[in-house]
Design a protein around this motif. Structure first.
Motif, PDB file in Angstrom:
ATOM      1  N   ASP A  11       4.258 -74.526 -66.199  1.00 34.23           N
ATOM      2  CA  ASP A  11       4.667 -73.817 -64.894  1.00 34.23           C
ATOM      3  C   ASP A  11       5.041 -72.434 -65.400  1.00 34.23           C
ATOM      4  OD1 ASP A  11       7.189 -74.641 -66.229  1.00 34.23           O
ATOM      5  OD2 ASP A  11       7.736 -75.641 -64.373  1.00 34.23           O
ATOM      6  N   ALA A  12       4.470 -71.910 -66.613  1.00 30.96           N
ATOM      7  CA  ALA A  12       4.869 -70.524 -66.709  1.00 30.96           C
ATOM      8  C   ALA A  12       4.464 -69.300 -65.533  1.00 30.96           C
ATOM      9  CB  ALA A  12       4.345 -70.050 -68.070  1.00 30.96           C
ATOM     10  N   LYS A  13       5.479 -68.372 -65.646  1.00 35.14           N
ATOM     11  CA  LYS A  13       4.904 -67.366 -64.589  1.00 35.14           C
ATOM     12  C   LYS A  13       3.733 -66.324 -65.112  1.00 35.14           C
ATOM     13  CE  LYS A  13       9.691 -67.624 -62.547  1.00 35.14           C
ATOM     14  NZ  LYS A  13      10.632 -66.626 -62.135  1.00 35.14           N
ATOM     15  N   SER A  14       3.951 -66.196 -66.467  1.00 33.59           N
ATOM     16  CA  SER A  14       2.942 -65.019 -67.061  1.00 33.59           C
ATOM     17  C   SER A  14       3.121 -65.174 -68.489  1.00 33.59           C
ATOM     18  CB  SER A  14       3.679 -63.572 -66.794  1.00 33.59           C
ATOM     19  OG  SER A  14       2.761 -62.635 -67.385  1.00 33.59           O
ATOM     20  N   LEU A  15       1.748 -65.046 -68.985  1.00 41.74           N
ATOM     21  CA  LEU A  15       1.466 -65.108 -70.526  1.00 41.74           C
ATOM     22  C   LEU A  15       1.590 -63.704 -71.094  1.00 41.74           C
ATOM     23  CD1 LEU A  15      -1.278 -67.657 -70.701  1.00 41.74           C
ATOM     24  CD2 LEU A  15       1.146 -67.917 -71.096  1.00 41.74           C
ATOM     25  N   LYS A  16       2.130 -62.661 -70.156  1.00 44.00           N
ATOM     26  CA  LYS A  16       2.048 -61.202 -70.780  1.00 44.00           C
ATOM     27  C   LYS A  16       2.959 -60.874 -71.814  1.00 44.00           C
ATOM     28  CE  LYS A  16       3.167 -56.608 -69.006  1.00 44.00           C
ATOM     29  NZ  LYS A  16       1.929 -55.875 -69.649  1.00 44.00           N
ATOM     30  N   GLY A  17       2.490 -60.328 -72.976  1.00 43.83           N
ATOM     31  CA  GLY A  17       3.060 -59.921 -74.193  1.00 43.83           C
ATOM     32  C   GLY A  17       3.126 -61.207 -75.063  1.00 43.83           C
ATOM     33  N   GLY A  18       2.478 -62.135 -74.994  1.00 43.30           N
ATOM     34  CA  GLY A  18       2.942 -63.133 -75.590  1.00 43.30           C
ATOM     35  C   GLY A  18       1.849 -63.389 -77.051  1.00 43.30           C
ATOM     36  N   ILE A  19       2.403 -64.073 -78.052  1.00 38.56           N
ATOM     37  CA  ILE A  19       1.580 -64.478 -79.243  1.00 38.56           C
ATOM     38  C   ILE A  19       1.211 -65.670 -79.135  1.00 38.56           C
ATOM     39  CG2 ILE A  19       1.988 -64.240 -81.753  1.00 38.56           C
ATOM     40  CD1 ILE A  19       1.850 -61.337 -80.416  1.00 38.56           C
ATOM     41  N   LEU A  20      -0.060 -66.000 -79.488  1.00 41.92           N
ATOM     42  CA  LEU A  20      -0.460 -67.551 -79.688  1.00 41.92           C
ATOM     43  C   LEU A  20      -0.146 -67.899 -80.994  1.00 41.92           C
ATOM     44  CD1 LEU A  20      -2.121 -69.953 -78.777  1.00 41.92           C
ATOM     45  CD2 LEU A  20      -4.247 -68.850 -79.614  1.00 41.92           C
ATOM     46  N   LEU A  22       0.860 -72.964 -78.530  1.00 37.60           N
ATOM     47  CA  LEU A  22       1.960 -72.341 -78.268  1.00 37.60           C
ATOM     48  C   LEU A  22       1.782 -70.952 -78.041  1.00 37.60           C
ATOM     49  CD1 LEU A  22       4.691 -74.833 -79.441  1.00 37.60           C
ATOM     50  CD2 LEU A  22       3.798 -74.933 -77.172  1.00 37.60           C
ATOM     51  N   VAL A  23       2.191 -70.243 -76.797  1.00 39.65           N
ATOM     52  CA  VAL A  23       2.259 -68.872 -76.620  1.00 39.65           C
ATOM     53  C   VAL A  23       3.836 -68.686 -76.674  1.00 39.65           C
ATOM     54  CG1 VAL A  23       1.905 -66.915 -75.408  1.00 39.65           C
ATOM     55  CG2 VAL A  23       0.092 -68.693 -75.547  1.00 39.65           C
ATOM     56  N   VAL A  24       4.387 -67.692 -77.767  1.00 38.06           N
ATOM     57  CA  VAL A  24       5.628 -67.228 -77.762  1.00 38.06           C
ATOM     58  C   VAL A  24       5.890 -65.943 -77.572  1.00 38.06           C
ATOM     59  CG1 VAL A  24       6.041 -69.264 -79.290  1.00 38.06           C
ATOM     60  CG2 VAL A  24       5.638 -67.124 -80.285  1.00 38.06           C
ATOM     61  N   GLY A  25       7.173 -65.484 -77.633  1.00 38.79           N
ATOM     62  CA  GLY A  25       7.549 -64.164 -77.443  1.00 38.79           C
ATOM     63  C   GLY A  25       7.313 -63.672 -76.008  1.00 38.79           C
ATOM     64  N   LEU A  26       7.430 -64.815 -74.866  1.00 41.62           N
ATOM     65  CA  LEU A  26       7.330 -64.365 -73.569  1.00 41.62           C
ATOM     66  C   LEU A  26       8.642 -63.846 -73.213  1.00 41.62           C
ATOM     67  CD1 LEU A  26       5.280 -67.176 -72.216  1.00 41.62           C
ATOM     68  CD2 LEU A  26       4.576 -65.074 -72.904  1.00 41.62           C
ATOM     69  N   VAL A  54      -2.135 -61.996 -77.348  1.00 43.42           N
ATOM     70  CA  VAL A  54      -3.088 -62.329 -76.251  1.00 43.42           C
ATOM     71  C   VAL A  54      -2.999 -61.103 -75.052  1.00 43.42           C
ATOM     72  CG1 VAL A  54      -3.327 -64.687 -76.498  1.00 43.42           C
ATOM     73  CG2 VAL A  54      -1.354 -63.976 -75.123  1.00 43.42           C
ATOM     74  N   THR A  55      -3.857 -60.784 -74.399  1.00 41.99           N
ATOM     75  CA  THR A  55      -3.857 -59.676 -73.706  1.00 41.99           C
ATOM     76  C   THR A  55      -4.351 -59.988 -72.206  1.00 41.99           C
ATOM     77  OG1 THR A  55      -5.861 -58.780 -74.019  1.00 41.99           O
ATOM     78  CG2 THR A  55      -4.188 -57.887 -75.185  1.00 41.99           C
ATOM     79  N   LEU A  56      -3.692 -59.581 -70.995  1.00 42.66           N
ATOM     80  CA  LEU A  56      -4.071 -59.724 -69.709  1.00 42.66           C
ATOM     81  C   LEU A  56      -4.691 -58.645 -69.053  1.00 42.66           C
ATOM     82  CD1 LEU A  56      -0.699 -61.181 -68.382  1.00 42.66           C
ATOM     83  CD2 LEU A  56      -2.616 -62.594 -69.259  1.00 42.66           C
ATOM     84  N   ALA A  57      -5.859 -58.702 -68.158  1.00 44.76           N
ATOM     85  CA  ALA A  57      -6.379 -57.742 -67.563  1.00 44.76           C
ATOM     86  C   ALA A  57      -5.710 -57.682 -66.300  1.00 44.76           C
ATOM     87  CB  ALA A  57      -7.850 -58.156 -67.471  1.00 44.76           C
ATOM     88  N   ILE A  58      -4.711 -56.603 -66.050  1.00 44.64           N
ATOM     89  CA  ILE A  58      -4.092 -56.298 -64.795  1.00 44.64           C
ATOM     90  C   ILE A  58      -3.919 -54.763 -64.641  1.00 44.64           C
ATOM     91  CG2 ILE A  58      -1.468 -56.306 -64.049  1.00 44.64           C
ATOM     92  CD1 ILE A  58      -0.700 -58.402 -66.173  1.00 44.64           C
ATOM     93  N   LYS A  83      15.307 -75.003 -75.148  1.00 43.49           N
ATOM     94  CA  LYS A  83      15.243 -74.154 -74.055  1.00 43.49           C
ATOM     95  C   LYS A  83      13.752 -73.213 -74.290  1.00 43.49           C
ATOM     96  CE  LYS A  83      19.113 -74.942 -72.171  1.00 43.49           C
ATOM     97  NZ  LYS A  83      19.062 -75.933 -71.006  1.00 43.49           N
ATOM     98  N   VAL A  84      12.973 -73.604 -73.298  1.00 42.49           N
ATOM     99  CA  VAL A  84      11.586 -72.880 -73.681  1.00 42.49           C
ATOM    100  C   VAL A  84      10.927 -71.676 -72.602  1.00 42.49           C
ATOM    101  CG1 VAL A  84      10.773 -75.105 -74.780  1.00 42.49           C
ATOM    102  CG2 VAL A  84      10.502 -74.845 -72.396  1.00 42.49           C
ATOM    103  N   LYS A  85      12.112 -71.037 -72.036  1.00 43.08           N
ATOM    104  CA  LYS A  85      11.816 -69.816 -71.335  1.00 43.08           C
ATOM    105  C   LYS A  85      10.856 -69.195 -71.711  1.00 43.08           C
ATOM    106  CE  LYS A  85      16.070 -67.550 -71.664  1.00 43.08           C
ATOM    107  NZ  LYS A  85      17.171 -66.973 -70.686  1.00 43.08           N
ATOM    108  N   ASN A  86      11.142 -68.777 -73.032  1.00 39.46           N
ATOM    109  CA  ASN A  86      10.132 -67.780 -73.866  1.00 39.46           C
ATOM    110  C   ASN A  86       8.942 -68.262 -74.421  1.00 39.46           C
ATOM    111  OD1 ASN A  86      12.044 -65.850 -73.062  1.00 39.46           O
ATOM    112  ND2 ASN A  86      13.377 -65.967 -74.890  1.00 39.46           N
ATOM    113  N   VAL A  87       8.644 -69.728 -74.018  1.00 40.26           N
ATOM    114  CA  VAL A  87       7.417 -70.424 -74.834  1.00 40.26           C
ATOM    115  C   VAL A  87       6.383 -70.741 -73.643  1.00 40.26           C
ATOM    116  CG1 VAL A  87       6.670 -72.155 -76.360  1.00 40.26           C
ATOM    117  CG2 VAL A  87       8.934 -70.834 -76.820  1.00 40.26           C
ATOM    118  N   ALA A  88       5.139 -70.994 -73.806  1.00 39.27           N
ATOM    119  CA  ALA A  88       4.534 -71.571 -72.780  1.00 39.27           C
ATOM    120  C   ALA A  88       3.501 -72.553 -73.472  1.00 39.27           C
ATOM    121  CB  ALA A  88       3.740 -70.428 -71.995  1.00 39.27           C
ATOM    122  N   ALA A  89       3.297 -73.622 -72.975  1.00 42.29           N
ATOM    123  CA  ALA A  89       1.992 -74.510 -73.712  1.00 42.29           C
ATOM    124  C   ALA A  89       0.675 -74.005 -72.829  1.00 42.29           C
ATOM    125  CB  ALA A  89       2.285 -76.094 -73.141  1.00 42.29           C
TER     126      ALA A  89
END
Length: 348
Positions: free
Chosen positions: A121-130, A52-56, A150-154, A89-95
């Motif tokens: 169906d998350a929109k982005s993992l930017k700024g998340g913590i695994l 789970l990636v949290v903190g989104l 986790v980091t994204l290459a944007i 509510k999981v809008k700040n969490v992504a599987a």
């Protein structure tokens, strides 16, 4: 218009002269055996796990993704927090699926990189913590634990539509908890596996190894394998040193004559061993300009190339026609169809 064509043609000639020189240099260069082959059985292994990636910032999964809510509820229960799964509510969490590759001889405590990919169906993992994620091998055993940011290459920020926001990386994001056993000492026989199977290259490797370390150590099995007999003085406790001695030896790899064509970009790469038989070439409105003895110029529509022409002769001849890469593709395919090109054409 004439100047533009001349500049374009000059640039094309310079490009091909550079390619010819490059191939000539590379064709005679030797490579280390460690860059051409590897010991059979010494390889990396794949690991994977569900996390789970949290903190989104509101870019997580929607409420309809039930397995994200279920995983979050299970995690909270392990912390003695009992909640109604349907109320989460999981809008700040992504599987996410977490994958990694554990290198050979990795030791407990070593760190490896991880890749985190969204499952819902998350929109982005930017700024998340695994959150803590066990990574298992195909045998079901846990070999590493992953956790952290986790980091994204944007390149141009989150508004860049060309960026992929659902796959992230974690540099040194997992630590090794279990080693994959592989014992070298005691092995009397090894197999050297070539990355690119080739009978000639395999024979050259065997000859080089036998010349450097002694006869009857290496024996060519086929185009992709060389059998190595570890000397009696080394197989008990110095097999690693034996492999190191072999890896640093240099061999000139053999290659087949090949022309690689990328029709989408108009890129053509011609190997140094490519030759052609006697052939005459005419292509569209292109013509060869010939300076005659009386000082006049004569334009010919057909260019003759002698038999067993080398890559340099082919390039010089086609340059005299003012051929550009996209025209060159058609010409090479036609020469191949005529049976005059002694090379394999690969279209990518």
């Amino acid at each position: 218009m004439k100047d533009e064509y001349g500049i374009r043609r000059t640039g094309f000639i310079i490009f091909w002269v550079y390619m010819v020189l490059l191939f000539c240099v590379q064709g005679a260069s030797a490579a280390r055996i460690k860059d051409l082959a590897a010991i059979k059985g010494i390889r990396s292994n794949q690991l994977s796990g569900y996390g789970l990636v949290v903190g989104l910032n509101g870019t997580g999964d929607k409420d309809k993704v039930s397995f994200t809510r279920q995983a979050l509820a299970n995690m909270m229960e392990k912390m003695n927090i009992y909640v109604d799964q349907s109320a989460l509510k999981v809008k700040n969490v992504a599987a996410a699926m977490v994958t990694a590759s554990i290198p050979p001889f990795a030791r407990i405590g070593d760190n490896i990189d991880i890749t985190v990919s969204s499952l819902g169906d998350a929109k982005s993992l930017k700024g998340g913590i695994l959150l803590l994620t066990p990574l298992k091998g195909v045998d079901g055993q846990v070999y590493a634990l992953a956790q952290g940011p986790v980091t994204l290459a944007i390149p141009a920020g989150t508004g860049d539509r060309d960026s992929h926001l659902l796959v992230a990386r974690g540099i040194n994001g997992a630590s090794i908890e279990r080693e994959i056993p592989f014992k070298l000492d005691g092995k009397k026989n090894l197999v050297l596996s070539l990355f690119r199977p080739d009978f000639t290259t395999a024979r050259r490797m065997s000859d080089t190894i036998n010349s450097a370390l002694g006869q009857d150590i290496a024996k060519t099995v086929d185009a992709s394998a060389i059998h190595l007999k570890v000397p009696e003085t080394m197989w008990k406790k110095n097999v690693a040193e034996f492999i190191a001695d072999i890896e640093r030896l240099s061999v000139i790899p053999d290659t087949i004559a090949k022309v690689v064509i990328n029709e989408k970009t108009g890129t053509v790469v011609i190997g140094s061993d490519v030759t052609i038989s006697s052939v005459a070439i005419a292509h569209g409105d292109l013509a060869v300009t010939i300076n005659q003895e009386d000082g006049t110029e004569k334009k010919e529509k057909v260019m003759n190339l002698p038999g067993t022409s080398t890559i340099g002769e082919l390039v010089r001849g086609l340059n005299s026609l003012g051929v550009e890469p996209r025209d060159l593709i058609s010409i090479l395919q036609s020469i191949k169809a005529a049976g005059a090109l002694q090379a394999e054409i690969e279209i990518i």
